[in-house]
Design an enzyme around this catalytic site. Structure first.
Site, PDB file in Angstrom:
ATOM      1  N   SER A   1       0.119  -0.819   0.557  1.00 24.26           N
ATOM      2  CA  SER A   1       0.204   0.335   0.125  1.00 24.26           C
ATOM      3  C   SER A   1       0.994   1.051  -0.281  1.00 24.26           C
ATOM      4  O   SER A   1       2.128   0.777   0.550  1.00 24.26           O
ATOM      5  CB  SER A   1      -0.841  -0.104   1.168  1.00 24.26           C
ATOM      6  OG  SER A   1      -1.091   1.148   1.094  1.00 24.26           O
TER       7      SER A   1
ATOM      8  N   TYR B   1      -0.348  -0.822  10.452  1.00 24.94           N
ATOM      9  CA  TYR B   1      -0.891  -1.001   9.301  1.00 24.94           C
ATOM     10  C   TYR B   1       0.056  -0.537   8.247  1.00 24.94           C
ATOM     11  O   TYR B   1       0.610  -1.038   7.985  1.00 24.94           O
ATOM     12  CB  TYR B   1      -2.591  -0.820   8.438  1.00 24.94           C
ATOM     13  CG  TYR B   1      -2.762  -0.721   6.962  1.00 24.94           C
ATOM     14  CD1 TYR B   1      -3.393  -2.434   6.946  1.00 24.94           C
ATOM     15  CD2 TYR B   1      -2.477   0.090   6.342  1.00 24.94           C
ATOM     16  CE1 TYR B   1      -3.376  -2.256   5.541  1.00 24.94           C
ATOM     17  CE2 TYR B   1      -2.693  -0.522   5.158  1.00 24.94           C
ATOM     18  CZ  TYR B   1      -2.575  -1.225   4.296  1.00 24.94           C
ATOM     19  OH  TYR B   1      -3.556  -1.594   3.459  1.00 24.94           O
TER      20      TYR B   1
END
Length: 347
Positions: free
Chosen positions: A187, A212
């Site tokens: 990401s 994350y």
């Protein structure tokens, strides 16, 4: 200065979220992305929803033998039946699909999957490390092995899986006469991630975004280090799929989930659009071009770009590899030595 850099990186992510459809307007649809896959054996983790589902479906439609590596076998069987029905309705050959159980929150499950796979003796042309979690706004959780959930699921489980499947990847490369591929779905939020070397499991100062971001940064660094350590025997890349409308908000309260989808549906990509970079890196012959040798991070428009400054730190990547190997209990026989430097030493 770090505060300003972090703010600039976060602003960059937010800007992409708003403008990504404009930037990607020239990208062809999923059906025209990449190259052929007929005769290839591909494992896709997390294939029953979102980006993983679209990736698996596209590969199956191109004639690949696709292994649906999923936590829920019934969901995997339902997807396989759906794809077979779609092929039959379109008058196309039945896709080659198999379902194998894999729970990436459990290292025991990873080992069991890898052992079952290796007993079959099949070559593996491509491993797509797609599965992942983002418990947005939720409290800290741990995997059964005691790791912070994002780190354990997104990075450590895939790290172990990849190393245990490396003999099958090498087998395919030897037969095909070209490198096999490992595609890790990361990401752009890795730009705001940091490795907390003194507290990788974020026992203090936890936030879901920090967790994350760290796990996605770890994926990018692993992709680079794997490519270095295999010496070109594996094309290992991390991809940013774009900001995609998936189920990452399922941990939020119902009204907030509804507002999120309503407000962002015009700027977020569909899962099919988000699968384009994964499919490109899994199938495109471009990745064998000399100009792309050593590229290990691809943006959502299927273009290699520089990852974050921290992701380009080779020494830190080597440290992460050692830490990860110790954390998962990787056996020396399954490990890879570090890249030798120009003087014949190692990092």
């Amino acid at each position: 200065m770090d505060v300003l850099r972090h703010a600039a990186e976060f602003l960059s992510v937010a800007l992409e979220c708003c403008l990504q459809k404009l930037w990607m307007r020239g990208l062809p649809p999923l059906s025209l992305i990449g190259g052929p896959a007929e005769g290839q054996v591909v494992i896709v983790t997390g294939p029953t929803s979102g980006i993983g589902k679209e990736t698996a479906a596209a590969l199956a439609a191109r004639g690949a033998h696709v292994i649906l590596a999923c936590r829920s076998v019934p969901k995997g069987e339902a997807l396989a039946a759906e794809l077979r029905q779609q092929a039959a309705a379109a008058g196309q050959p039945a896709p080659q699909l198999e379902v194998m159980q894999l729970d990436l929150s459990s290292l025991l499950s990873v080992r069991q999957f890898a052992a079952a796979w290796r007993r079959r003796g099949l070559p593996l042309h491509c491993l797509i490390n797609n599965a992942g979690i983002f418990a947005m706004g939720a409290a800290r959780e741990q995997t059964p092995d005691g790791f912070e959930a994002h780190l354990g699921t997104n990075h450590l489980a895939h790290f172990l899986l990849t190393l245990l499947l490396l003999p099958s990847l090498r087998q395919a490369a030897d037969k095909a006469g070209r490198p096999s591929r490992v595609v890790s779905v990361s990401s752009k939020l890795h730009y705001v991630g940091r490795l907390h070397r003194q507290d990788m499991n974020l026992q203090t100062g936890y936030s879901s975004l920090a967790a994350y971001g760290q796990s996605k940064l770890a994926q990018v660094m692993f992709a680079a280090e794997l490519q270095r350590r295999t010496g070109g025997g594996v094309v290992s890349v991390a991809v940013h799929p774009g900001e995609v409308m998936t189920e990452v908000v399922r941990s939020l309260p119902g009204p907030i989930r509804t507002a999120y989808r309503f407000l962002l549906q015009t700027v977020l990509l569909t899962p099919q659009q988000g699968a384009r970079c994964s499919l490109y890196c899994a199938t495109s012959p471009d990745l064998y071009r000399p100009a792309l040798k050593g590229c290990y991070y691809f943006d959502s428009n299927c273009t290699p770009v520089r990852p974050s400054r921290e992701a380009q730190d080779d020494e830190l990547a080597a440290w992460l590899w050692r830490w990860s190997a110790a954390a998962v209990g990787l056996q020396p026989a399954d490990d890879l030595p570090p890249q030798a430097d120009a003087a014949g030493g190692s990092r």
